[in-house]
Design a protein around this motif. Sequence first.
Motif, PDB file in Angstrom:
ATOM      1  N   GLU A  24       0.813  -1.214   0.000  1.00  0.00           N
ATOM      2  CA  GLU A  24       0.000   0.000   0.000  1.00  0.00           C
ATOM      3  C   GLU A  24       0.847   1.264   0.000  1.00  0.00           C
ATOM      4  OE1 GLU A  24      -2.767  -0.004   3.184  1.00  0.00           O
ATOM      5  OE2 GLU A  24      -3.812  -1.837   2.528  1.00  0.00           O
ATOM      6  N   THR A  25       2.040   1.189   0.576  1.00  0.00           N
ATOM      7  CA  THR A  25       2.870   2.380   0.746  1.00  0.00           C
ATOM      8  C   THR A  25       3.786   2.586  -0.455  1.00  0.00           C
ATOM      9  OG1 THR A  25       2.874   1.995   3.131  1.00  0.00           O
ATOM     10  CG2 THR A  25       4.535   3.522   2.246  1.00  0.00           C
ATOM     11  N   PRO A  26       3.811   3.773  -1.054  1.00  0.00           N
ATOM     12  CA  PRO A  26       4.736   4.047  -2.167  1.00  0.00           C
ATOM     13  C   PRO A  26       6.183   3.893  -1.729  1.00  0.00           C
ATOM     14  CG  PRO A  26       3.039   5.741  -2.050  1.00  0.00           C
ATOM     15  CD  PRO A  26       2.906   4.911  -0.807  1.00  0.00           C
ATOM     16  N   LEU A  27       7.027   3.503  -2.672  1.00  0.00           N
ATOM     17  CA  LEU A  27       8.451   3.384  -2.387  1.00  0.00           C
ATOM     18  C   LEU A  27       9.059   4.774  -2.188  1.00  0.00           C
ATOM     19  CD1 LEU A  27       9.449   0.812  -5.161  1.00  0.00           C
ATOM     20  CD2 LEU A  27       8.868   0.328  -2.785  1.00  0.00           C
ATOM     21  N   PRO A  28      10.020   4.897  -1.273  1.00  0.00           N
ATOM     22  CA  PRO A  28      10.728   6.176  -1.144  1.00  0.00           C
ATOM     23  C   PRO A  28      11.466   6.489  -2.452  1.00  0.00           C
ATOM     24  CG  PRO A  28      11.200   4.720   0.716  1.00  0.00           C
ATOM     25  CD  PRO A  28      10.503   3.891  -0.318  1.00  0.00           C
ATOM     26  N   THR A  29      11.457   7.742  -2.849  1.00  0.00           N
ATOM     27  CA  THR A  29      12.178   8.124  -4.060  1.00  0.00           C
ATOM     28  C   THR A  29      12.631   9.568  -3.931  1.00  0.00           C
ATOM     29  OG1 THR A  29      12.150   8.023  -6.487  1.00  0.00           O
ATOM     30  CG2 THR A  29      10.194   8.953  -5.408  1.00  0.00           C
ATOM     31  N   ALA A  30      13.330  10.048  -4.953  1.00  0.00           N
ATOM     32  CA  ALA A  30      13.804  11.427  -4.934  1.00  0.00           C
ATOM     33  C   ALA A  30      12.630  12.396  -4.998  1.00  0.00           C
ATOM     34  CB  ALA A  30      14.739  11.662  -6.122  1.00  0.00           C
ATOM     35  N   GLY A  77       9.435   5.199 -13.664  1.00  0.00           N
ATOM     36  CA  GLY A  77       8.610   4.389 -12.797  1.00  0.00           C
ATOM     37  C   GLY A  77       8.037   3.195 -13.522  1.00  0.00           C
ATOM     38  N   TYR A  78       7.012   2.629 -12.942  1.00  0.00           N
ATOM     39  CA  TYR A  78       6.406   1.393 -13.435  1.00  0.00           C
ATOM     40  C   TYR A  78       4.914   1.641 -13.668  1.00  0.00           C
ATOM     41  CZ  TYR A  78      10.584   0.239 -10.752  1.00  0.00           C
ATOM     42  OH  TYR A  78      11.859   0.244 -10.231  1.00  0.00           O
ATOM     43  N   PRO A  86       5.322  -1.610  -6.776  1.00  0.00           N
ATOM     44  CA  PRO A  86       6.300  -2.688  -6.852  1.00  0.00           C
ATOM     45  C   PRO A  86       7.729  -2.182  -6.704  1.00  0.00           C
ATOM     46  CG  PRO A  86       5.722  -1.990  -9.056  1.00  0.00           C
ATOM     47  CD  PRO A  86       4.849  -1.183  -8.105  1.00  0.00           C
ATOM     48  N   THR A  87       8.608  -3.069  -6.296  1.00  0.00           N
ATOM     49  CA  THR A  87      10.040  -2.773  -6.325  1.00  0.00           C
ATOM     50  C   THR A  87      10.584  -3.105  -7.707  1.00  0.00           C
ATOM     51  OG1 THR A  87      10.716  -5.004  -5.672  1.00  0.00           O
ATOM     52  CG2 THR A  87      10.222  -3.420  -3.894  1.00  0.00           C
ATOM     53  N   TYR A  88      11.787  -2.629  -7.980  1.00  0.00           N
ATOM     54  CA  TYR A  88      12.441  -2.933  -9.252  1.00  0.00           C
ATOM     55  C   TYR A  88      12.617  -4.442  -9.412  1.00  0.00           C
ATOM     56  CZ  TYR A  88      16.027  -2.963 -12.920  1.00  0.00           C
ATOM     57  OH  TYR A  88      16.736  -3.201 -14.069  1.00  0.00           O
ATOM     58  N   GLU A  89      13.028  -5.110  -8.347  1.00  0.00           N
ATOM     59  CA  GLU A  89      13.231  -6.553  -8.411  1.00  0.00           C
ATOM     60  C   GLU A  89      11.931  -7.277  -8.723  1.00  0.00           C
ATOM     61  OE1 GLU A  89      16.559  -4.652  -6.639  1.00  0.00           O
ATOM     62  OE2 GLU A  89      14.444  -4.549  -6.051  1.00  0.00           O
ATOM     63  N   PRO A 181      -5.055   6.783 -19.199  1.00  0.00           N
ATOM     64  CA  PRO A 181      -4.287   7.039 -17.975  1.00  0.00           C
ATOM     65  C   PRO A 181      -4.053   5.777 -17.150  1.00  0.00           C
ATOM     66  CG  PRO A 181      -5.983   8.710 -18.280  1.00  0.00           C
ATOM     67  CD  PRO A 181      -6.255   7.644 -19.312  1.00  0.00           C
ATOM     68  N   GLN A 182      -2.859   5.668 -16.632  1.00  0.00           N
ATOM     69  CA  GLN A 182      -2.466   4.540 -15.787  1.00  0.00           C
ATOM     70  C   GLN A 182      -1.822   5.066 -14.511  1.00  0.00           C
ATOM     71  OE1 GLN A 182      -2.568   1.110 -16.292  1.00  0.00           O
ATOM     72  NE2 GLN A 182      -3.805   1.397 -18.131  1.00  0.00           N
ATOM     73  N   PRO A 183      -2.002   4.376 -13.405  1.00  0.00           N
ATOM     74  CA  PRO A 183      -1.257   4.764 -12.203  1.00  0.00           C
ATOM     75  C   PRO A 183       0.243   4.637 -12.467  1.00  0.00           C
ATOM     76  CG  PRO A 183      -2.988   3.171 -11.681  1.00  0.00           C
ATOM     77  CD  PRO A 183      -2.881   3.211 -13.173  1.00  0.00           C
ATOM     78  N   LEU A 184       0.991   5.620 -12.014  1.00  0.00           N
ATOM     79  CA  LEU A 184       2.446   5.552 -12.101  1.00  0.00           C
ATOM     80  C   LEU A 184       3.003   5.281 -10.720  1.00  0.00           C
ATOM     81  CD1 LEU A 184       5.190   5.935 -13.531  1.00  0.00           C
ATOM     82  CD2 LEU A 184       5.034   8.356 -12.911  1.00  0.00           C
ATOM     83  N   TYR A 185       3.795   4.227 -10.618  1.00  0.00           N
ATOM     84  CA  TYR A 185       4.491   3.922  -9.380  1.00  0.00           C
ATOM     85  C   TYR A 185       5.945   4.346  -9.566  1.00  0.00           C
ATOM     86  CZ  TYR A 185       0.250   1.259  -8.654  1.00  0.00           C
ATOM     87  OH  TYR A 185      -1.070   0.900  -8.530  1.00  0.00           O
ATOM     88  N   PHE A 186       6.334   5.427  -8.899  1.00  0.00           N
ATOM     89  CA  PHE A 186       7.671   5.982  -9.084  1.00  0.00           C
ATOM     90  C   PHE A 186       8.736   4.978  -8.665  1.00  0.00           C
ATOM     91  CE2 PHE A 186       5.105   9.722  -9.265  1.00  0.00           C
ATOM     92  CZ  PHE A 186       5.818  10.635 -10.041  1.00  0.00           C
ATOM     93  N   ALA A 187       9.765   4.854  -9.482  1.00  0.00           N
ATOM     94  CA  ALA A 187      10.867   3.937  -9.187  1.00  0.00           C
ATOM     95  C   ALA A 187      11.732   4.490  -8.058  1.00  0.00           C
ATOM     96  CB  ALA A 187      11.704   3.715 -10.443  1.00  0.00           C
ATOM     97  N   GLU A 188      12.552   3.621  -7.534  1.00  0.00           N
ATOM     98  CA  GLU A 188      13.434   3.957  -6.433  1.00  0.00           C
ATOM     99  C   GLU A 188      14.377   5.117  -6.790  1.00  0.00           C
ATOM    100  OE1 GLU A 188      12.622  -0.540  -6.271  1.00  0.00           O
ATOM    101  OE2 GLU A 188      12.742   1.055  -7.765  1.00  0.00           O
TER     102      GLU A 188
END
Length: 219
Positions: A24-30, A77-78, A86-89, A181-188
């Motif tokens: 549920e929680t977004p990944l920390p990013t810049a 992002g993804y 998601p994580t990159y892995e 439109p798609q949700p964007l999950y920002f990458a690490e």
Amino acid sequence: MALFKDLSAKLTLPTRDTALPGRETPLPTAETHFVNGRPLKGPYPEGTETVLLGLGCFWGAERLFWQLPGVWVTAVGYAGGITPNPTYEEVCSGRTGHTEVVLVAYDPADDGFGRLLKAFWESHDPTQGNRQGNDIGTQYRSAIYVSNDAQLTAALASRADYENALARAGFPAVTTEIGGPQPLYFAEDYHQQYLAKNPNGYCGLGGTGVTCAVPASVV
């Protein structure tokens, strides 16, 4: 046999039953762009439009777009899949359904979207399906996720025109996914503006050599 199974998983989109659960929680990013210092997640200037573009490994793709005139900020992002945050892995496993994308926030004046489309088509091979060169997997599939109807019309027109140009050059059909439109999950953090932080890092961009003429419907 294990290697074949791993490759098969990378080339097959998961279902909601087989996708990873994510979080549920977004990944920390810049917070800001490493090159121009602008906020990755906004707020963006009034009149700015956004689009998500997937053309293989997002490291080189992001550098391509942040250098274009009229682009205000970029981030990686993804998108296009199932797994939240998601994580990159996890994306690399092939079990999230996401492809690597670049968020481009740009000024639509003076055919700004047309410039993005031209760069997009000419900088990768949109006929390869779930790969770009030696990068293999659904995370490398070609995709355009628009944010409004005008972008959608322009993207579809440019795909048709470029597919015709590719066919004349002997290439197969375009496999690029174009959608709303798609949700964007920002990458690490370390993926953001990666090639500015690592100038000698890997860049997988490689076009077909076929020129994209921006169709009149985009202008």
